[in-house]
Design an enzyme around this catalytic site. Structure first.
Site, PDB file in Angstrom:
ATOM      1  CG  ASN A 216      -0.214  -0.139   2.522  1.00  0.00           C
ATOM      2  OD1 ASN A 216       0.587   0.713   2.888  1.00  0.00           O
ATOM      3  ND2 ASN A 216      -0.469  -1.233   3.241  1.00  0.00           N
ATOM      4  CG  PHE A 329      -2.854   5.238  13.645  1.00  0.00           C
ATOM      5  CD1 PHE A 329      -2.751   6.501  13.078  1.00  0.00           C
ATOM      6  CD2 PHE A 329      -2.139   4.980  14.803  1.00  0.00           C
ATOM      7  CE1 PHE A 329      -1.960   7.482  13.644  1.00  0.00           C
ATOM      8  CE2 PHE A 329      -1.335   5.949  15.386  1.00  0.00           C
ATOM      9  CZ  PHE A 329      -1.246   7.208  14.799  1.00  0.00           C
TER      10      PHE A 329
END
Length: 407
Positions: A216, A329
């Protein structure tokens, strides 16, 4: 606490000016040398004599009033300061600072200084919430200015809400911690001393074959900033990161990994003795079901790649935690609050730090971020967009404060 430190206090026009007089007194009592610059509006509320008496120094209010012919006053003050405080900071002066205006002694000096600048806003609750004010604060944060957030309560205008200048005692505490943090002098400046904090960062790479992988766009910047922040605040810091190009912060033990499985093993090794775990890594949710030992050769037509789930590291830690504080997160592109709260409950985390990665300046690879903090018992706090380094320190300090309140 502040012996031999030079504090330049810029006072702008608002009813909170009276608190600035007390602030000067407390800074001087803590050992600081304080000089004051006032705007014309500030003098409508308090006379310069009050600040002169408390600081035992001349008060400056006019760019062209040179008290010492050997120097240029605003340049001399700018160079003299170890720290510049703007307190109270009105919406007007914040707007001037954000746009680089210099039409009085305060704003001229602010442009000339290379010292750290701290701004303590004080204004009506609706003014503080106005898009223009928010935009100016965000710009200043990007420029490296730090903010002492206003507190909530009864305002002089009659409203109740966020807009009160932070109390002088708290400001002095923050200033003391700032200077002591540089020298590591006090426990207050190092609230994580004696604690072990594990931080994960960056992307993972899931191999397809010897030359290809799935990954990613995570750069690791936010995770590395979090590791740097907890290390500066005294923690024994373990940073576990996927492949990135970021420089490892000082006083941080670095463990490089590649895949989600590698990261899981590394975290599991450190977890039993950890006090905090900050999961900021963007771990792959899926990996190829089959990893080819040789390069997959291009074939005519389309190819199908079968994927299988990786282990959810945050959920796994949530199931196993005993004494650990678990901070996750959430990188979202929509419905940030909904998904963050759901993640907080489902993964048994203590805090979720969520951001909208589709928002300009808040996505992967940027130097800035905007974070929404969600905690148990419906706690919520929003951090404005600022550099990831400054944001990380603000986040860690906020969590330290919240954990103290819970005890």
């Amino acid at each position: 606490m502040l012996m031999n430190k030079n504090i330049l206090l810029c006072v702008t026009g608002g009813i909170a000016v009276y608190k600035s007089v007390a602030l000067v007194s407390k800074l001087v009592q803590a050992g600081a040398s304080v000089k004051v610059i006032m705007t014309d509006s500030a003098k409508q509320f308090v006379q310069p004599l009050s600040f002169q008496v408390m600081s035992r120094n001349d008060v400056y209010d006019d760019t062209f009033d040179e008290k010492d012919s050997r120097v240029i006053a605003h340049i001399d003050l700018a160079d003299w300061a170890d720290l510049v405080l703007v307190a109270p900071a009105t919406a007007n002066v914040i707007a001037k600072m954000a746009n680089g205006l210099a039409d009085d002694m305060v704003t001229t000096t602010l442009l000339a200084t290379t010292a750290p600048i701290w701004v303590a806003p004080a204004m009506n609750v609706h003014m503080y919430d106005h898009p223009a004010v928010k935009r100016n604060i965000e710009q200043l944060a990007l420029d490296g200015v730090s903010f002492i957030e206003p507190s909530e309560g009864f305002l002089a205008c009659g409203y109740v809400g966020k807009g009160r200048l932070e109390e002088p005692e708290k400001i002095v505490e923050l200033v003391s911690a700032f200077f002591n943090e540089k020298t590591g002098l006090t426990q207050e400046a190092r609230p994580l001393a004696g604690k072990k904090v594990v931080v994960t960062a960056g992307p993972t790479r899931e191999r397809i074959d010897p030359v290809r992988y799935l990954s990613n766009f995570s750069s690791g910047k936010m995770g590395f900033a979090m590791a740097e922040a907890v290390a500066k605040l005294g923690a024994d810091t373990i940073l576990i990161s996927g492949p990135v190009s970021e420089k490892v912060p000082e006083n941080v033990h670095y463990i490089p990994v590649e895949s989600a499985q590698d990261m899981l093993r590394a975290v599991e090794n450190e977890f039993p003795t950890a006090d905090w775990v900050i999961k900021s890594a963007a771990v792959a949710d899926y990996r190829p079901a089959v990893v080819h030992s040789k390069k997959m050769k291009k074939q005519p037509g389309n190819a199908v790649l079968e994927l299988e789930r990786t282990t959810d590291i945050l959920a796994t830690l949530g199931e196993r935690k005993t004494h650990q504080l678990l901070i996750g997160f959430a990188a979202e592109t929509n419905d940030v609050e909904t998904y963050a709260k759901e993640k907080l409950a489902r993964k048994n985390a203590d805090y979720i730090l969520a951001n909208d990665v589709s928002e300009e300046g808040s996505g992967f690879g940027t130097d800035t971020n905007r974070i929404h903090l969600f905690g148990k018992n419906n706690h919520y706090h929003e951090f404005p967009q600022m550099t990831k380094s400054a944001l990380a320190m603000d986040i860690v300090r906020k969590i330290v404060e919240l954990e103290r309140e819970r005890q």
